[in-house]
Scaffold this motif. Structure first.
Motif, short mmCIF file in Angstrom:
data_model
loop_
_atom_site.label_atom_id
_atom_site.label_comp_id
_atom_site.label_asym_id
_atom_site.label_seq_id
_atom_site.Cartn_x
_atom_site.Cartn_y
_atom_site.Cartn_z
N TYR A 148 -8.92 -72.09 30.33
CA TYR A 148 -8.97 -72.46 31.75
C TYR A 148 -8.09 -73.68 32.01
O TYR A 148 -7.29 -73.71 32.95
CB TYR A 148 -10.42 -72.73 32.13
N GLN A 149 -8.24 -74.68 31.15
CA GLN A 149 -7.47 -75.91 31.34
C GLN A 149 -5.98 -75.67 31.22
O GLN A 149 -5.19 -76.14 32.02
CB GLN A 149 -7.91 -76.97 30.31
N ILE A 150 -5.61 -74.91 30.17
CA ILE A 150 -4.18 -74.69 29.94
C ILE A 150 -3.54 -73.92 31.10
O ILE A 150 -2.43 -74.22 31.53
CB ILE A 150 -3.96 -73.93 28.62
N THR A 151 -4.28 -72.94 31.62
CA THR A 151 -3.67 -72.10 32.64
C THR A 151 -3.81 -72.69 34.04
O THR A 151 -3.23 -72.16 34.99
CB THR A 151 -4.29 -70.69 32.64
N LEU A 152 -4.60 -73.74 34.17
CA LEU A 152 -4.89 -74.26 35.51
C LEU A 152 -3.61 -74.52 36.30
O LEU A 152 -3.46 -74.08 37.44
CB LEU A 152 -5.71 -75.55 35.37
N GLU A 153 -2.69 -75.23 35.65
CA GLU A 153 -1.48 -75.62 36.36
C GLU A 153 -0.56 -74.43 36.69
O GLU A 153 -0.17 -74.26 37.83
CB GLU A 153 -0.72 -76.68 35.57
N PRO A 154 -0.24 -73.62 35.67
CA PRO A 154 0.61 -72.45 35.99
C PRO A 154 0.00 -71.56 37.06
O PRO A 154 0.72 -71.04 37.92
CB PRO A 154 0.73 -71.71 34.66
N VAL A 155 -1.34 -71.39 37.01
CA VAL A 155 -1.96 -70.52 38.00
C VAL A 155 -1.80 -71.12 39.40
O VAL A 155 -1.44 -70.43 40.36
CB VAL A 155 -3.46 -70.30 37.67
N ALA A 156 -2.03 -72.42 39.49
CA ALA A 156 -1.90 -73.07 40.80
C ALA A 156 -0.45 -72.93 41.29
O ALA A 156 -0.20 -72.64 42.47
CB ALA A 156 -2.30 -74.53 40.69
N ALA A 157 0.49 -73.14 40.36
CA ALA A 157 1.90 -73.03 40.73
C ALA A 157 2.22 -71.61 41.20
O ALA A 157 2.89 -71.42 42.23
CB ALA A 157 2.77 -73.40 39.54
N ASN A 158 1.70 -70.63 40.46
CA ASN A 158 1.92 -69.24 40.84
C ASN A 158 1.38 -68.94 42.23
O ASN A 158 2.01 -68.29 43.05
CB ASN A 158 1.19 -68.33 39.85
N LYS A 159 0.16 -69.45 42.48
CA LYS A 159 -0.46 -69.18 43.78
C LYS A 159 0.36 -69.80 44.89
O LYS A 159 0.49 -69.23 45.97
CB LYS A 159 -1.90 -69.72 43.78
N LYS A 160 0.90 -70.99 44.60
CA LYS A 160 1.68 -71.66 45.62
C LYS A 160 2.96 -70.86 45.92
O LYS A 160 3.31 -70.65 47.08
CB LYS A 160 2.03 -73.07 45.13
N ILE A 161 3.60 -70.41 44.85
CA ILE A 161 4.82 -69.62 45.05
C ILE A 161 4.52 -68.36 45.85
O ILE A 161 5.23 -68.01 46.80
CB ILE A 161 5.44 -69.26 43.68
N ALA A 162 3.41 -67.68 45.48
CA ALA A 162 3.06 -66.45 46.18
C ALA A 162 2.80 -66.73 47.65
O ALA A 162 3.23 -65.98 48.53
CB ALA A 162 1.84 -65.83 45.52
N LEU A 163 2.09 -67.82 47.91
CA LEU A 163 1.78 -68.18 49.29
C LEU A 163 3.05 -68.47 50.06
O LEU A 163 3.26 -67.98 51.18
CB LEU A 163 0.86 -69.40 49.29
N GLU A 164 3.93 -69.29 49.44
CA GLU A 164 5.19 -69.63 50.12
C GLU A 164 5.99 -68.38 50.43
O GLU A 164 6.51 -68.21 51.53
CB GLU A 164 6.00 -70.59 49.26
N ARG A 165 6.02 -67.49 49.44
CA ARG A 165 6.80 -66.28 49.65
C ARG A 165 6.24 -65.50 50.85
O ARG A 165 6.99 -65.02 51.69
CB ARG A 165 6.76 -65.42 48.38
N ALA A 166 4.91 -65.41 50.90
CA ALA A 166 4.30 -64.66 51.99
C ALA A 166 4.58 -65.32 53.33
O ALA A 166 4.88 -64.66 54.33
CB ALA A 166 2.80 -64.55 51.76
#
Lengths: 353, 194, 225, 221
Positions: free
Chosen positions: C34-52
């Motif tokens: 959970y800790q390791i993926t926290l940042e990449p997941v947040a970054a991914n979500k942000k990118i997806a949101l921006e794209r949308a």
């Protein structure tokens, strides 16, 4: 190998001639009864409908022969059942349905609807409807593309979609259809009612001028042919009566609740494929219940489910699915309505089903 | 979501049937649908367990969210479902031996039924309220039972048929399931409140 | 568990110890994942949101997330206030407000249809939509993303607020194909009425909730860089 | 399954045999027909199928390894609980990993990633193989099983995507006028395609058997 299945395997080698004969006779008369309906549809839609009827029936017959050969059984073409499947299927599809899609439907009807389960009498659902349901799911756009009836050029000109190249998408025909007949909307009466709340009149239906599948519009003709079959005891009259009765009754109840929103029972009876389905498809002996009480339950179920899908579902027409569902429930209905004492006749019938 | 209860119920039972449209609980569906008289109790037992699991998952989700430990959600769901099945089994054994004898053999099978965990996961993902979740679970269980019973009826009938050799076994069951699934497509849109 | 009582051969202490050790191992594994993926997941979500968001608001450069409540609007934090409606403010390169985006959801043919729509505060119209997720029939329902006539509905879809700012002046409504008359109506795709209606319902429900909360505080969003 | 692994215990198969078992002889999709929920639910495209296959393979291998490592210290009474715990852990790990790698894949697979927990292949392998074999052997077998499962998923996913959308891995194959067979990406299509694959294998099997029989007959003659 896995030959553990069924003592029925011995049946293959001993042709049960007497029963076979009577099945053939019944089936032959069903074909006869379908011919006037097919003729009427050709008169309505012209060469497109004719080609569709011929092609799909031939594909069904060819598929039946193919599966006969694959399974090493003698030809079953003479029992007429593949012909009936083909005719019914073509009558239930739009008249300008691309031929290659019709061929797919015909093959699927025989393969998935019948051959894989052991051939005639062992199909679990009506083969023609299996074929139709398959293409309805596969080609949802093509199967809701309609052409006008009685267009002036119908005997000299094919609908542009009929000869679509195999595996390709049919062309858009809305412009062509409007040229063929003025004021053509391209929607069935059920769709017009559902989305615009406008009702077609009984006169529209009886004249056959509404938009519909190839063999759906001739309600009177279908009834007459059905009566002929029923009078000669080639079909169980209780099934169509139960279906039409329960559909009308359900429609009546809803109309009483909200007359502005729900149409009158006559509209429900005449529109869509209800008549064709009730008389020719739901009465398939292999897939309907055999107990007297079961037959009524089966028919009533089809009527109610049809109206429910039409009124509340995403689709405009529900007859096909209602029959398929009821087919699937038929063994259960039989089980529940089993009379305590086994009669001689019933036991024999049971085996066939 | 603002789906009404009746919409959820109809949708999960018919148009989004667990087995035939969402592919949940296929293993027991294919495994236990050979005979009618076992299909019905199996369906009933599954419905019951699904409801219990849904109830547990609802409470657990609330707890996990309150503690902000979403990463433990899956593991706690599976553990509580497994224990719930065990408890149900023990409870039935003590209180109603008749029912236990009828359902007992199915209960261990149900633990690995993905419909049970599926209900828990889907109700969480869709943020259902308590009543919505229970309706969802009940409709799903009934839908599972319906599919199971229909399938059993067809398979019993086909026992008399001369099914070609190559179609025997799982392939035949899958074909039947496909046909049922095709027929259930007619319900599409029902319960969408359109 | 229940078997344990039947076979008392293994002491329960041993079983509890083993399970305890295992749980610890598992706990450590889960938490570290959970800790390791926290940042990449947040970054991914942000990118997806921006794209949308960028898809419905062309020319936007950055996105900020906000919550609108009856008390006003505030940047979205970890805790979502009661009754808050989430929306996104998009800014151009210079930091000027380019438009507002929000999500709406309506029940479609197969499942919920979620759409992102762009709102132009100056003209009080919806200027574009994009589909976030749907499971509609391919070839029919998914025309809502491709059908040019349908997408034309959202060039300037009227979502003006009524005088009291409590609701839309005219509810967004999906009408049957070919009968659109008013700027707040959506012309349905013929043959895909259910999906078209889902889009209309989703937008209407979301706009009815969001705009009354948002419009009085629009000035707070300007120059949000 | 229990019986077959018992056999293996006696014969001690080579690593290669161990590896090939899942790919061919005991292929989880086509031979054992296990784990069908994800098999049918996510295989609407080849990409989804491969993603799901790899995720499952990871959970299979990792849990087989851990189960095998602790096999001697877990009392048999609580072994199922321990296995479930281990499997759920790795599924959670894979769940977060996929979110970190690609949200698009995560959305496409939906709840079925978490449902890997109840995939009978994994618990079945843990119980029947990993719990009775040393770590390397367990891992090799699990890799084979995982690859076999992935192949099965791909076989379904590619057929469904090619027919249902006219594409493979999202690349259009037949030009813009191709008519997709929508039914293939709908639930009934999943059932039909898997059934057809099984039919094909049954048919090949029966042909092989028939051939063997005629050959035998010839020898006897």
């Amino acid at each position: 190998m896995k030959t553990t299945m069924t003592p029925g395997i011995e049946l293959r080698t001993s042709p049960h001639v007497v029963k076979g004969n009577s099945v053939e006779r019944i089936m032959f008369h069903v074909v006869l009864a379908l011919l006037p309906i097919a003729a009427f549809s050709v008169w309505q839609y012209g060469v497109s409908a004719l080609t569709s009827l011929v092609t799909i029936t031939l594909v069904c017959i060819g598929s039946e022969r193919l599966f006969n050969r694959l399974s090493g059984q003698p030809s079953t073409l003479s029992d007429w059942s593949a012909t009936i499947t083909g005719l019914l299927l073509a009558l239930s599809l739009p008249p300008a349905f691309p031929l290659w899609m019709g061929a797919v439907a015909g093959f699927v009807a025989i393969a998935l609807g019948k051959a894989l389960f052991g051939g005639i009498g062992y199909n679990v659902m009506n083969p023609a409807l299996v074929g139709r349901a398959f293409v309805q799911a596969a080609f949802p756009v093509a199967i809701t593309t309609w052409i006008p009836a009685f267009s002036p050029n119908r005997f000299s000109e094919f609908a542009p979609t009929t000869f679509t190249a195999p595996l390709m998408m049919p062309p858009d025909i809305s412009v062509w259809a409007k040229q063929a007949l003025d004021g053509f909307t391209g929607a069935t009466p059920l769709a017009i009612w559902k989305f615009d709340n406008v009702l077609a009149t009984p006169a529209d239906f009886l004249s056959g001028s509404v938009t519909a599948s190839t063999g759906e519009t001739s309600a009177i003709l279908i009834l007459l042919c059905g009566m002929y079959l029923a009078a000669r005891k080639f079909l169980d009259w209780r099934i169509p009566v139960a279906i039409l009765g329960s559909a009308a009754l359900t429609a009546l109840v809803f109309q009483a609740i909200d007359p502005n929103r729900y149409p009158d029972p006559l509209f429900v009876l005449l529109s869509g494929g209800l008549m064709l389905g009730a008389v020719f498809m739901a009465t398939d002996m292999a897939t309907s219940p055999v107990t007297p009480k079961g037959v009524w339950i089966y028919g009533a179920l089809i009527g109610v489910v049809t109206v429910m899908i039409r009124y509340f579902g995403g689709l405009t027409e529900g007859v096909m699915y209602a029959i398929l569902i009821a087919n699937a429930l038929a063994p259960l209905i039989d089980q529940v309505t089993q009379p305590r004492v086994f009669g001689q006749v019933k036991a024999a019938k049971e085996k066939k089903a | 979501m603002h789906d009404s209860l009746s919409q959820i119920f109809i949708a999960t039972m018919l148009s989004n049937n667990f087995v035939l449209a969402m592919f949940l609980g296929l293993c027991p569906f294919l495994g236990v649908s050979g005979k009618l008289n076992t299909a019905l109790p199996m369906g009933a037992a599954t419905t019951f367990v699904i409801m219990v699991a849904s109830l547990c998952a609802f409470g657990l989700n609330w707890l996990v969210t309150a503690l902000d430990m979403q990463y433990l959600r899956l593991i706690s769901y599976i553990v509580i479902i497994a224990s719930a099945v065990q408890l149900v089994e023990m409870f039935l054994k003590k209180t109603s031996p008749v029912l236990f004898r009828a359902l007992g053999i199915y209960l261990p099978l149900i633990t690995t039924n993905c419909a049970v965990l599926g209900v828990a996961l889907f109700q969480t993902a869709r943020e259902y309220s308590f009543l919505q979740a229970m309706t969802f679970a009940f409709g799903g269980g009934l839908g599972f039972t319906l599919a199971l019973v229909m399938m059993a009826g067809l398979r019993e009938r086909l026992r008399l048929a001369i099914v070609p050799n190559v179609v025997q076994g799982t392939a035949l069951s899958l074909m039947l399931a496909g046909l049922l699934s095709l027929a259930f497509m007619g319900f599409a849109g029902l319960g969408s409140g359109g | 568990m229940s078997e344990a009582t039947l076979q008392p051969a293994t002491p329960s202490a041993a079983m509890i110890r083993t399970l305890g050790i295992l749980s610890t191992i598992c706990g450590v594994l889960i938490v570290s994942a959970y800790q390791i993926t926290l940042e990449p997941v947040a970054a991914n979500k942000k990118i997806a949101l921006e794209r949308a968001v960028f898809k419905v608001i062309p020319g936007a450069h950055s996105v900020k997330e906000f919550d609108a409540t009856s008390a006003g609007i505030q940047p979205a934090g970890a805790i979502v206030p009661e009754g808050a409606v989430k929306f996104y403010a998009a800014y151009d390169q210079a930091g000027a407000l380019k438009g507002i985006a929000a999500e709406g959801a309506g029940k479609g043919y197969a499942d919920t249809v979620r759409v992102m729509y762009a709102y132009d505060p100056a003209r009080q119209v919806i200027t574009g939509i994009g589909v976030v997720s749907m499971r509609e029939t391919p070839g029919i329902g998914d025309k809502i993303t491709t059908d040019p006539a349908f997408l034309k509905n959202f060039v300037a879809l009227d979502v003006k607020l009524a005088a009291d700012l409590k609701a839309l002046a005219n509810a967004v409504k999906t009408v049957k194909h070919g009968s659109k008359q008013n700027a707040w109506e959506i012309d349905a795709i013929s043959g895909a009425t259910v999906t078209s209606k889902a889009v209309g319902k989703g937008i209407n429900a979301s706009a009815q909730k969001l705009l009354p909360l948002l419009v009085p505080h629009l000035d707070k969003l300007q120059g949000g860089k | 399954m229990a019986a077959s692994s018992l056999n293996h215990g006696q014969k001690q198969p080579t690593n290669m045999e161990e590896f090939m078992e899942g790919i061919w002889k005991q292929n989880p999709t086509f031979v054992m027909v296990l784990g069908m929920c994800p098999t049918l639910a996510v295989t609407v495209s080849a990409m989804n199928a491969i993603s799901m296959g790899l995720a499952t393979t990871f959970v299979l291998v990792a849990s087989a390894l851990l189960v095998s490592l602790v096999r001697n210290i877990v009392p048999s009474q609580v072994r199922i609980a321990a296995y479930i715990l281990i499997i759920a852990t790795f599924v959670t790990v894979v769940d977060y990993a996929i979110q970190a790698i690609s949200l698009a894949v995560y959305d496409a697979l939906g709840a079925f990633i978490q449902l890997i927990v109840v995939n009978c292949i994994i618990l079945g392998r843990a119980e029947a193989h990993a719990a009775k074999n040393p770590p390397t052997r367990a891992a090799i077998n699990a890799v084979g099983m995982g690859i076999g499962f992935t192949i099965g998923l791909f076989a379904l996913g590619s057929v469904r995507e090619i027919l249902g959308a006219g594409k493979l891995f999202g690349i259009a194959l037949f030009g813009p006028d191709f008519q997709p067979w929508v039914v293939m990406v709908l639930p009934p299509g999943g059932f039909f395609v898997l059934a057809s694959w099984l039919l094909l294998f049954n048919w090949l099997d029966s042909r092989k058997a028939a051939k063997a029989q005629t050959e035998e007959g010839r020898i006897h003659a």
